[in-house]
Design an enzyme around this catalytic site. Sequence first.
Site, PDB file in Angstrom:
ATOM      1  N   SER A 179      -4.980 -51.633   5.654  1.00  0.00           N
ATOM      2  CA  SER A 179      -6.186 -50.904   5.255  1.00  0.00           C
ATOM      3  C   SER A 179      -5.841 -49.595   4.558  1.00  0.00           C
ATOM      4  O   SER A 179      -6.396 -49.263   3.505  1.00  0.00           O
ATOM      5  CB  SER A 179      -7.067 -50.565   6.470  1.00  0.00           C
ATOM      6  OG  SER A 179      -7.881 -51.643   6.816  1.00  0.00           O
TER       7      SER A 179
ATOM      8  N   LYS B 255      -9.207 -55.875  -1.772  1.00  0.00           N
ATOM      9  CA  LYS B 255      -7.856 -55.335  -1.726  1.00  0.00           C
ATOM     10  C   LYS B 255      -7.588 -54.565  -3.008  1.00  0.00           C
ATOM     11  O   LYS B 255      -7.957 -55.029  -4.101  1.00  0.00           O
ATOM     12  CB  LYS B 255      -6.847 -56.487  -1.580  1.00  0.00           C
ATOM     13  CG  LYS B 255      -6.887 -57.150  -0.193  1.00  0.00           C
ATOM     14  CD  LYS B 255      -6.557 -56.174   0.920  1.00  0.00           C
ATOM     15  CE  LYS B 255      -6.339 -56.890   2.239  1.00  0.00           C
ATOM     16  NZ  LYS B 255      -6.212 -55.943   3.372  1.00  0.00           N
TER      17      LYS B 255
ATOM     18  N   ARG C  89     -13.643 -70.351  12.572  1.00  0.00           N
ATOM     19  CA  ARG C  89     -13.870 -69.507  11.392  1.00  0.00           C
ATOM     20  C   ARG C  89     -14.719 -70.216  10.344  1.00  0.00           C
ATOM     21  O   ARG C  89     -15.516 -69.580   9.656  1.00  0.00           O
ATOM     22  CB  ARG C  89     -12.519 -69.086  10.783  1.00  0.00           C
ATOM     23  CG  ARG C  89     -11.736 -68.230  11.756  1.00  0.00           C
ATOM     24  CD  ARG C  89     -10.515 -67.589  11.139  1.00  0.00           C
ATOM     25  NE  ARG C  89      -9.782 -66.869  12.184  1.00  0.00           N
ATOM     26  CZ  ARG C  89      -8.629 -66.239  11.999  1.00  0.00           C
ATOM     27  NH1 ARG C  89      -8.069 -66.235  10.796  1.00  0.00           N
ATOM     28  NH2 ARG C  89      -8.033 -65.611  12.986  1.00  0.00           N
TER      29      ARG C  89
ATOM     30  N   HIS D 161      -2.524 -56.188  10.920  1.00  0.00           N
ATOM     31  CA  HIS D 161      -3.932 -55.830  10.884  1.00  0.00           C
ATOM     32  C   HIS D 161      -4.697 -56.593  11.969  1.00  0.00           C
ATOM     33  O   HIS D 161      -5.500 -56.023  12.710  1.00  0.00           O
ATOM     34  CB  HIS D 161      -4.496 -56.160   9.507  1.00  0.00           C
ATOM     35  CG  HIS D 161      -5.801 -55.521   9.212  1.00  0.00           C
ATOM     36  ND1 HIS D 161      -5.977 -54.164   9.187  1.00  0.00           N
ATOM     37  CD2 HIS D 161      -7.010 -56.052   8.939  1.00  0.00           C
ATOM     38  CE1 HIS D 161      -7.238 -53.890   8.900  1.00  0.00           C
ATOM     39  NE2 HIS D 161      -7.888 -55.023   8.753  1.00  0.00           N
TER      40      HIS D 161
ATOM     41  N   TYR E  74     -20.217 -55.084   6.054  1.00  0.00           N
ATOM     42  CA  TYR E  74     -19.733 -54.377   4.861  1.00  0.00           C
ATOM     43  C   TYR E  74     -18.827 -55.304   4.064  1.00  0.00           C
ATOM     44  O   TYR E  74     -18.154 -56.156   4.622  1.00  0.00           O
ATOM     45  CB  TYR E  74     -18.975 -53.091   5.227  1.00  0.00           C
ATOM     46  CG  TYR E  74     -17.730 -53.298   6.053  1.00  0.00           C
ATOM     47  CD1 TYR E  74     -17.782 -53.371   7.430  1.00  0.00           C
ATOM     48  CD2 TYR E  74     -16.476 -53.404   5.448  1.00  0.00           C
ATOM     49  CE1 TYR E  74     -16.635 -53.553   8.192  1.00  0.00           C
ATOM     50  CE2 TYR E  74     -15.333 -53.581   6.202  1.00  0.00           C
ATOM     51  CZ  TYR E  74     -15.418 -53.659   7.568  1.00  0.00           C
ATOM     52  OH  TYR E  74     -14.279 -53.841   8.321  1.00  0.00           O
ATOM     53  N   PRO E  75     -18.810 -55.144   2.745  1.00  0.00           N
ATOM     54  CA  PRO E  75     -17.882 -55.895   1.911  1.00  0.00           C
ATOM     55  C   PRO E  75     -16.638 -55.072   1.620  1.00  0.00           C
ATOM     56  O   PRO E  75     -16.653 -53.846   1.735  1.00  0.00           O
ATOM     57  CB  PRO E  75     -18.687 -56.116   0.630  1.00  0.00           C
ATOM     58  CG  PRO E  75     -19.535 -54.898   0.520  1.00  0.00           C
ATOM     59  CD  PRO E  75     -19.811 -54.410   1.931  1.00  0.00           C
ATOM     60  N   MET E  76     -15.570 -55.729   1.258  1.00  0.00           N
ATOM     61  CA  MET E  76     -14.328 -55.010   0.931  1.00  0.00           C
ATOM     62  C   MET E  76     -13.487 -55.803  -0.068  1.00  0.00           C
ATOM     63  O   MET E  76     -13.664 -56.997  -0.250  1.00  0.00           O
ATOM     64  CB  MET E  76     -13.519 -54.750   2.196  1.00  0.00           C
ATOM     65  CG  MET E  76     -13.111 -55.995   2.932  1.00  0.00           C
ATOM     66  SD  MET E  76     -11.839 -55.626   4.171  1.00  0.00           S
ATOM     67  CE  MET E  76     -10.466 -55.165   3.099  1.00  0.00           C
TER      68      MET E  76
END
Lengths: 253, 253, 253, 253, 253
Positions: free
Chosen positions: D225, D149, D129, D174, D145-147
Amino acid sequence: MTPTQPIASVTPTIGLGVLHLFGWLPRSTAGDDDAGGGEDRPGAQADAGAAVVQAVKEAEADGVQVVTVSVLGHKADVGFMALGPDLWRLRRLQTDLQSAGLSVGYSYVSLTEVSEYAEGLPDETKRARLYPALPPAGMPAFCFYPMSKRRGEDEGSNWYALPFERRKQLMYGHGAVGRTFAGRILQLITGSTGLDDWEWGVTLFGVHPDDIKECVYRMRFDEASARFAEFGPFVLGMVAPVEAVLRSVLGDD
Amino acid sequence: MTPTQPIASVTPTIGLGVLHLFGWLPRSTAGDDDAGGGEDRPGAQADAGAAVVQAVKEAEADGVQVVTVSVLGHKADVGFMALGPDLWRLRRLQTDLQSAGLSVGYSYVSLTEVSEYAEGLPDETKRARLYPALPPAGMPAFCFYPMSKRRGEDEGSNWYALPFERRKQLMYGHGAVGRTFAGRILQLITGSTGLDDWEWGVTLFGVHPDDIKECVYRMRFDEASARFAEFGPFVLGMVAPVEAVLRSVLGDD
Amino acid sequence: MTPTQPIASVTPTIGLGVLHLFGWLPRSTAGDDDAGGGEDRPGAQADAGAAVVQAVKEAEADGVQVVTVSVLGHKADVGFMALGPDLWRLRRLQTDLQSAGLSVGYSYVSLTEVSEYAEGLPDETKRARLYPALPPAGMPAFCFYPMSKRRGEDEGSNWYALPFERRKQLMYGHGAVGRTFAGRILQLITGSTGLDDWEWGVTLFGVHPDDIKECVYRMRFDEASARFAEFGPFVLGMVAPVEAVLRSVLGDD
Amino acid sequence: MTPTQPIASVTPTIGLGVLHLFGWLPRSTAGDDDAGGGEDRPGAQADAGAAVVQAVKEAEADGVQVVTVSVLGHKADVGFMALGPDLWRLRRLQTDLQSAGLSVGYSYVSLTEVSEYAEGLPDETKRARLYPALPPAGMPAFCFYPMSKRRGEDEGSNWYALPFERRKQLMYGHGAVGRTFAGRILQLITGSTGLDDWEWGVTLFGVHPDDIKECVYRMRFDEASARFAEFGPFVLGMVAPVEAVLRSVLGDD
Amino acid sequence: MTPTQPIASVTPTIGLGVLHLFGWLPRSTAGDDDAGGGEDRPGAQADAGAAVVQAVKEAEADGVQVVTVSVLGHKADVGFMALGPDLWRLRRLQTDLQSAGLSVGYSYVSLTEVSEYAEGLPDETKRARLYPALPPAGMPAFCFYPMSKRRGEDEGSNWYALPFERRKQLMYGHGAVGRTFAGRILQLITGSTGLDDWEWGVTLFGVHPDDIKECVYRMRFDEASARFAEFGPFVLGMVAPVEAVLRSVLGDD
């Protein structure tokens, strides 16, 4: 185009039309001294400056008040706040400024008004709101922002679901906060419901920029703001005569 | 391109297509008197003006109604509200205006309609909504904005979860507010669900600009608006013949 | 650039890639008959038109379906809806259109799909959704919009918190409304979760524009929409062969 | 400018800087074969292509990984995802690409990271990672894409008000959904809290575009999500060597 | 324009004006070595660089602090954070940078301040907030973002409905998180209520970019952020002397 008969004026039944225009003028830049076209042709800046001054003076000669502002940041270089009875004359000022080279990036359309909560005020106070004399002396810090009253999903956060007396009480408390800034801040609230994207335009003139900051910050805790106000973009600048404003944003050319 | 056979018209089964176009025309500016290219070539402004007039006249000759508007502020200089049965003809008007130099910055697509709450109205009233004659005489103040009914998360703020009778009742009350402005305001509501970003387009014509402001402000307290309406951008301007509109935004050239 | 080996195709395991492109082509304007540069060089419009036609024909020769649309308003002049298995071929169409002069202002990327609620439908129905034949005859009114299912804070307004059976039931009711428009509307829903900003693209073809308006308006009262749908921008236009579309937006040159 | 001493590198204490750049390159268009200026001078396209290749090769020679992507739609023509330890070197790549002609229309700044919920994973997993080797073979479908919480008003929809163990449990569920796509999807989540407008950037590589669609769609029903995720814009494209990407978006010139 | 008398300074009664400017400079691109116009005339880049350096040095000579930043991504290439008492002098710096060729794409206007929760702090601490010395040594990672306190519909999520003591307690806890990053992060919070679109501007300087990420991420779990903070766009970059910043974004020319 062929000449046509004069157009009848379009005026509010009481008070004045108010047009805030914010934008940019053509500018000479570091690489402009050679030949070659482009927007920034040498001399264009000086031409633009002279034409802006003329547009403002002609409007003033026709009885339009024009406050000129040097703006900080990316939203605009210059601002013009024009007040006059005939919307066609305000449009002509806009046209003259655009023909002078002004690119209008942001604007606001509103009317002076006496709010429904202020009907009981003395005539002189009401007149000062409908026909203000701007800019106030000694208050060069300038701020404009539009706002609306919240129409939240929850009944308790919907201004327009409150009874008149409750709204009047809230507005009175709100005004009381403002009055503690008397002498440091002059506030003009103009109505724009149905005219522009928010319900009111707020123009603040302050002695110091932190007077504006403190005043708006204090009001934010007032219930009328804390629970019911929604704010649009804020523009900050400094009021000065048009020639000084132009020099501040274009340099000495 | 090679010629092709004529295209069949695209029309609503009842009523008219409505196209609002807002934008800018090429403009001569203070620095334009020298040679050199750029959008603002000397003469371009006069050419554009003549071509705009021709585009409007040809559309009118084909039975399209065209209301021309001089707009205040940064959203546009000019507005065209065109009504006609065939969407291809409205598109041709747009093409002719663009070929004349119009940059379209904002627009709205809708259809005239009789709402489901108005089915019981007299035929003449319904006909005036489907086939209005615009602009109304003596009402030069112009406003356009789109709106939708709220579909809030909370059942109580979701218009589309209300039963028909409740919606009809709310719309009736809403209309009653509007009727108090008869003679001062003419309102045309056109439908755009599935056609543009909001569900309705609202075009207001007023005697005075504060008639528009007062009318929209009063309606905001009506429950149909206070709890269920969401509003898009507002454009304000003055209605006049196309030549006068052009002169007002381009100057006398 | 040096030649490289051919690139392997990028295809969905089932169904087709769908690319909606909306934009503008170079246009001759009223002031263009003199010499001088700028985007709008005389002849550029005719060159662009010919190159657009060639790009579309070549894609069709490679098995790509291309629906061409004349669009109303400021969002675009022309639209292209392309369906084909290989994303590289769709990208080549976009490149050819851009090289022809198309400025792409808005677009949407999706894939044809059989929704999880439609698994039990007859094979032929499923095949029509995965491999549709477009455009349908006699339906020149065109509408595109993207949408998502709401993920509200409140559990009751969060589509993705509902059990499958409840969602299936809601979708069935939703479809029933749509089926009342059979023959007047053809609807194609393509999936875009993870591919573009909304979860589905909706393309509607209608006999009349008010068929589209009435269909979308009726569906808005259906619970699946009223409580759970969120809508993106709507684009409206008319379907026609590419040459007719070009002529409609560029004029006869 | 005068030479100055070298600047010390700016690096994360662990992991790599990640810069996603999306944009457009100068393009020859249908009307470009005559003389005359403008951005699209003939030859500009070939020059730009060569300079882009050189910029990428030089960055790679300095140990920066660069994934090149051909993008569908209006958001960009090309994408570059660059990973390297020194932010100055990533900025130099951006500068070289811009000097090659790239107009950057969208971008994202993040850092590789091991999330607080993954501290107990094997070292090799964590290393993959922090220092991934990209792009994965055989996975040409690309999505970014960005996200963030959600920090909802309601306590129950505020991720940042949940205790660590609850968040860890949700993230584990998830991840379980994601693991069912092993071999079809490679997902890299990079952290951007305090660095860019969203809290994480998600880059997906897929064998097929519908792998991406199905994976993101399935995850949307997962509670982490469904209740707590908010998503930014999605960019879709195809991974290929830089020369092939350029050819796909510029044509064969 | 004719000379006018000097304009009186516009200053806060205490502290400094703060102007963040983010934008782009003219750039030589791959196709620029031939004759022909356009913004990117050869030599323009070098001229711009020299004029930017001069503008910064002159402002510093007048007592204005100017932090120069090389920015990653599409939001800007360069950033300038200027602090000084007189808003006219900050405007002159902006004008000089624009005349040097800077296109300002984003900006922020604020004032240094001692918050109402910090009145009891030692004079030296308060002075460091009102008159900070920037940039801090050894902290090249730079981040700027604006933020506001939430005024949620629900009383419990409305910061401005909380009593002072509760707000003070929350801010104290918030500060405690920040203090664990002492030596790795320097944070400057400047006030902008009534001056710009958010209520505060936050400027962070970090030893490493992941210091910034970790600090903002940790704070997000603090109740003052988790329940009450709303964030605007984030800009990330690296602090360096102006010549080095220019070289990093323009190349070696």
